[in-house]
Design a protein around this motif. Structure first.
Motif: not given
Length: 354
Positions: A81, A303, A307, A347
Motif C-alpha cells: 500500500e 490501505g 492513506r 488490488g
C-alpha cells in the motif's frame, strides 16, 4: 473579510516583496522594517494559509515509511500500500521512500529514525516498538520539526503526532467476545499466539482479550503467551507442542502473524475442533476460514492506514488540523460466510475464472 498580504504591505508601508521575505523568514530585510511588518501582521490578525502557500510554491513533502521486513503477510500488504501511495505521490505533492528494518528491532528503528532526521524529511511513519530509545528518537524528530505518526502499533508515551491503527484493546475485547460466544459452556483453556510482547498492539490485544475471558468467558483459563516472533515455523512448533501438552485445549487466539504455522499445526494434529480467532485477512487466514480451521478474523485496512498517514503527515507539515473521524481505522470481522473476493496483484477483485 480576512486580511491579505496587500493589507499588510499597505499597513506597514512596504512592498509586497518585503512582506513575502518576512513571511518566509528570508534575509534582506532591515530589522526595523521587519519589526514594522510583524507589527502590521499582529494588528491585522493575519493568519497565513500555509497549505495554499506551499501549493503555490510547488512544495514537495519527502516522507519515509519504516516497515518491518520478514514474512508477516500484513506487513507485506502494508508495504504494498505504501508503494501504491508512492505511485500517486506526484499528485499529492509527496515523495515516499520505504525503509526496512528487522521486526521488533528497537535499535534498528532508532537508527532508521535518526537517518530520516539527518535527511531532512517532512514526515515519518513507522510501526513502533515500545522502547524508551524509540520514544527518544521520536522526540528528536519532533524537535527537528518533522511530523511523526505511528502505524499499526502505537507508542502513546512518545510525542508522536498521530496513531494510524485500530483500537487494539477493543480488538482484543472483540476477539474475546467472539471466543466466549463460540465456545459457550464448552470446558477447556485457551492459548494465545503472539508475535512479540515488545510491541504495544500485541500487549493491548492481550489485555482486552483476557479481560473478556475473565468475565464473559466464565473465568476461562488463558495459558501463557506463545511468542512466535511472526515466524510461521516457530509458530507451528509452539502450537504443536501446546496441543500435545493440552489435549483439552478449547481455543486459540492468534493476535499477531505466523498464522500459516498455526494452521499447519492444526492440520498436522487433526484438531479441527479448536476455536481459532485470528487477526488480518491474509492468504493464510483466508485459507483457514475457507477450510473451517479458523472461525473468525479481525481485520484492519492497511490501505486506509497508509492513506491516513500520508494525509496526517501533510496536514502536520502545513500546520492544518487533522479530521479525526476521517482517520479512524475500523475493525472488520470476517467469517467464512462473508469473505470478500480475493484481490489480484493490482488490488482489484479476482474474477471467478481467476
Amino acid at each position: 473579510m480576512r486580511p491579505t498580504v496587500h493589507d499588510i504591505a499597505a499597513k506597514a508601508g512596504v512592498s509586497l516583496a518585503t512582506v513575502d521575505r518576512v513571511l518566509n523568514g528570508r534575509p534582506g530585510v532591515r530589522a526595523v522594517t521587519r519589526a514594522r511588518v510583524e507589527e502590521a501582521i499582529e494588528r491585522l490578525g493575519y493568519v497565513r494559509d500555509v497549505a495554499a502557500a506551499n501549493l503555490a510554491k510547488g512544495r514537495v513533502y519527502p516522507l519515509v515509511f519504516i516497515i518491518p521486513e520478514g514474512e508477516n503477510p500484513f506487513m507485506r500488504g502494508l508495504e504494498a500500500e505504501a508503494r501504491l501511495a508512492a505511485t500517486r505521490s506526484s499528485l499529492e505533492r509527496t515523495r515516499i521512500a520505504i525503509v526496512h528494518i528487522p521486526p521488533f528491532g528497537a535499535g534498528a528503528l532508532v537508527t532508521a529514525i535518526d537517518a530520516a532526521i539527518a535527511d531532512g524529511v517532512a514526515g515519518i511513519a513507522a510501526v513502533a516498538v515500545d522502547a524508551p530509545a524509540v520514544a527518544a528518537a521520536i522526540g528528536r524528530a519532533r524537535a527537528a520539526g518533522i511530523a511523526f505518526v505511528t502505524l499499526v502499533s502505537d507508542l502513546a508515551v512518545s510525542v508522536r503526532d498521530h496513531f494510524c491503527g485500530v483500537d487494539n484493546v477493543a480488538a482484543g475485547r472483540t476477539a474475546g467476545s467472539l471466543m466466549a460466544r463460540f465456545l459457550g459452556a464448552r470446558p477447556g483453556p485457551v492459548a494465545v499466539l503472539a508475535g512479540s510482547m515488545l510491541v504495544r498492539d500485541h500487549r493491548e490485544r492481550l489485555e482486552g482479550f483476557c479481560a473478556v475471558m475473565a468475565d464473559a468467558g466464565g473465568a476461562r483459563r488463558v495459558l501463557d503467551v506463545l511468542e512466535g516472533q511472526d515466524d510461521p515455523e516457530r509458530a507451528r512448533a509452539l502450537v504443536g507442542e501446546c496441543l500435545a501438552v493440552h489435549p483439552e485445549l478449547a481455543g486459540i487466539y492468534s493476535l499477531g502473524a505466523g498464522n500459516a504455522g498455526l494452521i499447519a499445526a492444526l492440520e498436522a494434529t487433526g484438531r479441527s475442533d479448536v476455536c481459532v480467532i485470528a487477526h488480518e485477512l491474509t492468504e493464510p487466514t483466508r485459507a483457514g476460514l475457507e477450510s473451517g480451521l479458523v472461525d473468525a478474523v479481525l481485520n484492519q485496512d492497511a490501505g486506509h492506514e497508509v492513506r491516513s498517514a500520508v494525509r496526517v503527515l501533510r496536514a502536520k507539515a502545513d500546520g492544518l488540523p487533522v479530521i479525526a473521524e476521517q482517520e479512524r481505522i475500523r475493525i472488520d470481522i470476517f467469517i467464512k460466510e462473508n469473505l470478500p473476493p480475493p484481490l489480484d496483484d493490482t488490488g482489484s477483485a479476482r474474477t471467478a475464472e481467476a
